[in-house]
Design a protein around this motif. Structure first.
Motif, mmCIF file in Angstrom:
data_model
loop_
_atom_site.group_PDB
_atom_site.id
_atom_site.type_symbol
_atom_site.label_atom_id
_atom_site.label_comp_id
_atom_site.label_asym_id
_atom_site.label_seq_id
_atom_site.Cartn_x
_atom_site.Cartn_y
_atom_site.Cartn_z
ATOM 1 N N THR A 67 -22.711 -37.799 17.214
ATOM 2 C CA THR A 67 -21.676 -38.870 16.942
ATOM 3 C C THR A 67 -22.475 -40.228 16.295
ATOM 4 N N PRO A 68 -21.693 -41.003 15.583
ATOM 5 C CA PRO A 68 -22.195 -42.449 15.117
ATOM 6 C C PRO A 68 -22.918 -43.277 16.023
ATOM 7 N N SER A 69 -23.697 -44.017 15.909
ATOM 8 C CA SER A 69 -24.351 -44.768 16.822
ATOM 9 C C SER A 69 -23.709 -46.117 17.019
ATOM 10 N N ARG A 70 -22.739 -46.371 16.043
ATOM 11 C CA ARG A 70 -21.832 -47.536 16.245
ATOM 12 C C ARG A 70 -20.546 -47.145 16.745
ATOM 13 N N HIS A 71 -19.917 -48.004 17.714
ATOM 14 C CA HIS A 71 -18.768 -47.588 18.519
ATOM 15 C C HIS A 71 -17.522 -48.510 18.263
ATOM 16 N N ARG A 72 -16.241 -47.979 18.383
ATOM 17 C CA ARG A 72 -15.212 -48.795 18.846
ATOM 18 C C ARG A 72 -14.717 -48.628 20.092
ATOM 19 N N ARG A 73 -14.710 -49.527 20.847
ATOM 20 C CA ARG A 73 -14.287 -49.456 22.320
ATOM 21 C C ARG A 73 -12.695 -49.313 22.386
ATOM 22 N N GLN A 74 -12.447 -48.387 23.199
ATOM 23 C CA GLN A 74 -10.930 -48.384 23.523
ATOM 24 C C GLN A 74 -10.540 -48.379 25.093
ATOM 25 N N LEU A 75 -9.855 -48.939 25.680
ATOM 26 C CA LEU A 75 -9.522 -49.044 26.944
ATOM 27 C C LEU A 75 -8.547 -48.091 27.530
ATOM 28 N N ALA A 76 -8.919 -47.549 28.545
ATOM 29 C CA ALA A 76 -8.147 -46.441 29.365
ATOM 30 C C ALA A 76 -8.730 -46.301 30.718
ATOM 31 N N GLU A 77 -8.083 -45.711 31.367
ATOM 32 C CA GLU A 77 -8.472 -45.624 32.841
ATOM 33 C C GLU A 77 -8.733 -44.083 33.243
ATOM 34 N N GLN A 78 -7.977 -43.166 32.685
ATOM 35 C CA GLN A 78 -8.212 -41.745 33.000
ATOM 36 C C GLN A 78 -8.466 -40.922 31.730
ATOM 37 N N ASN A 79 -9.185 -39.759 31.915
ATOM 38 C CA ASN A 79 -9.558 -39.055 30.800
ATOM 39 C C ASN A 79 -10.188 -39.384 29.726
ATOM 40 N N ILE A 80 -10.947 -40.401 29.988
ATOM 41 C CA ILE A 80 -11.768 -41.257 28.690
ATOM 42 C C ILE A 80 -13.032 -40.496 28.550
ATOM 43 N N VAL A 81 -12.984 -39.708 27.092
ATOM 44 C CA VAL A 81 -13.837 -39.192 26.350
ATOM 45 C C VAL A 81 -14.890 -40.204 25.713
ATOM 46 N N TRP A 82 -16.177 -40.054 26.403
ATOM 47 C CA TRP A 82 -17.305 -41.240 25.882
ATOM 48 C C TRP A 82 -18.328 -40.413 25.261
ATOM 49 N N CYS A 83 -18.774 -40.520 24.166
ATOM 50 C CA CYS A 83 -19.868 -39.730 23.698
ATOM 51 C C CYS A 83 -21.073 -40.672 23.385
ATOM 52 N N ALA A 84 -22.307 -39.973 24.050
ATOM 53 C CA ALA A 84 -23.552 -40.514 23.761
ATOM 54 C C ALA A 84 -23.821 -40.382 22.197
ATOM 55 N N ALA A 85 -24.526 -41.710 21.834
ATOM 56 C CA ALA A 85 -24.829 -41.930 20.420
ATOM 57 C C ALA A 85 -26.105 -40.565 20.132
ATOM 58 N N GLY A 86 -25.912 -40.138 19.029
ATOM 59 C CA GLY A 86 -27.271 -39.165 18.517
ATOM 60 C C GLY A 86 -27.385 -38.016 19.414
ATOM 61 N N SER A 87 -26.384 -37.855 20.016
ATOM 62 C CA SER A 87 -26.317 -36.645 20.818
ATOM 63 C C SER A 87 -25.058 -35.874 20.974
ATOM 64 N N GLU A 88 -25.409 -34.360 21.642
ATOM 65 C CA GLU A 88 -24.145 -33.705 21.619
ATOM 66 C C GLU A 88 -23.548 -33.887 23.179
ATOM 67 N N THR A 89 -24.261 -34.577 23.909
ATOM 68 C CA THR A 89 -23.634 -35.158 25.250
ATOM 69 C C THR A 89 -22.711 -36.043 25.276
ATOM 70 N N TYR A 90 -21.535 -35.696 26.077
ATOM 71 C CA TYR A 90 -20.405 -36.796 26.436
ATOM 72 C C TYR A 90 -19.811 -36.367 27.647
ATOM 73 N N VAL A 91 -19.206 -37.589 28.257
ATOM 74 C CA VAL A 91 -18.724 -37.606 29.424
ATOM 75 C C VAL A 91 -17.256 -37.746 29.442
ATOM 76 N N ILE A 92 -16.476 -37.105 30.347
ATOM 77 C CA ILE A 92 -14.824 -37.450 30.429
ATOM 78 C C ILE A 92 -15.016 -37.964 31.711
ATOM 79 N N VAL A 93 -14.363 -39.318 31.782
ATOM 80 C CA VAL A 93 -14.339 -39.961 32.881
ATOM 81 C C VAL A 93 -12.976 -40.359 33.504
ATOM 82 N N ASN A 94 -12.862 -40.235 34.685
ATOM 83 C CA ASN A 94 -11.553 -40.600 35.363
ATOM 84 C C ASN A 94 -11.825 -41.799 36.710
#
Length: 229
Positions: A67-94
């Motif tokens: 993913t790109p290394s520059r991010h736009r933040r969005q506010l949520a509290e459940q099922n947040i998909v947040w990706c690590a820059a320059g990587s295929e790794t991401y987390v889904i946060v609740n």
């Protein structure tokens, strides 16, 4: 995951330069403001399907791709998909407690310190012993010192939890992060480091709170974890 790839995630951890310098690491801090811009991220035109999962911090980026290394933040509290820059790794946060951008000082300080120390410890482990899976055979202690003082410690593969890390002196159950394998896959230290970096990048801008998170490497869920600041 190669160390060169892993150190690219250090942009997500503000204020970590001195700690990583002591470990021989490098830090490149990228701007976090503005929409995600053109980058090395894979084109969604060739990857998008009706089942595609997109990064909340890079709306045009498919989760599990670089993913790109520059991010736009969005506010949520459940099922947040947040990706690590320059990587295929991401987390889904609740979040298991209300997300509070104006959280108490203790939660903010402890949460930031715990994620920073965890990341630093993972980097130190990789530099010392190379990458490897967190569910190792046997058990061994891990620790992190700052200015000669022990500030965080834990275990790998201890008491059925492959990875645990806590702030020293914190009350039981508080200021602890855990991670374990999931879905028949194994989580490596490099992937866990990327996941911790993504978690810190999200919380440092949106607020800290207790949460559970699933760890993905590409299309596969490889781990799951808990965070209690």
């Amino acid at each position: 995951m190669a160390l060169a790839q892993f150190t690219a995630f250090s942009w997500a951890l503000p204020g970590l330069g001195s700690a990583l310098s002591a470990l021989g690491g490098t830090v490149g801090v990228a701007a976090d403001s503005g929409d995600a811009s053109g980058s090395s991220g894979s084109s969604t035109s060739s990857q998008s399907t009706s089942n595609a999962v997109y990064c909340d911090n890079s709306p045009n980026g498919v989760a599990g791709s670089k993913t790109p290394s520059r991010h736009r933040r969005q506010l949520a509290e459940q099922n947040i998909v947040w990706c690590a820059a320059g990587s295929e790794t991401y987390v889904i946060v609740n979040f298991t407690t209300a997300l509070d951008s104006a959280a108490t000082d203790a939660i903010v300080v402890n949460g930031a310190a715990l994620l920073n120390y965890t990341y630093s410890q993972i980097l130190a482990q990789i530099k010392a012993n190379g990458d490897g899976v967190i569910s190792t055979s046997g058990s061994y202690p891990i620790s992190y010192e700052s200015n000669g003082q022990l500030v965080a410690s834990g275990q790998v593969n201890s008491n059925g939890v492959p990875y645990t890390f806590s702030l020293v002196g914190a009350a039981p159950g508080n200021s602890t992060i855990t991670a374990s394998d999931a879905n028949g896959h194994q989580t490596t230290l490099g992937v866990l480091g990327a996941a911790v970096g993504a978690l810190q990048n999200y919380m440092s801008g949106q607020g800290y709170g207790a949460a559970v998170f699933d760890i993905y490497d590409g299309k596969n869920q490889v781990g799951t974890g808990t965070f209690a600041p």
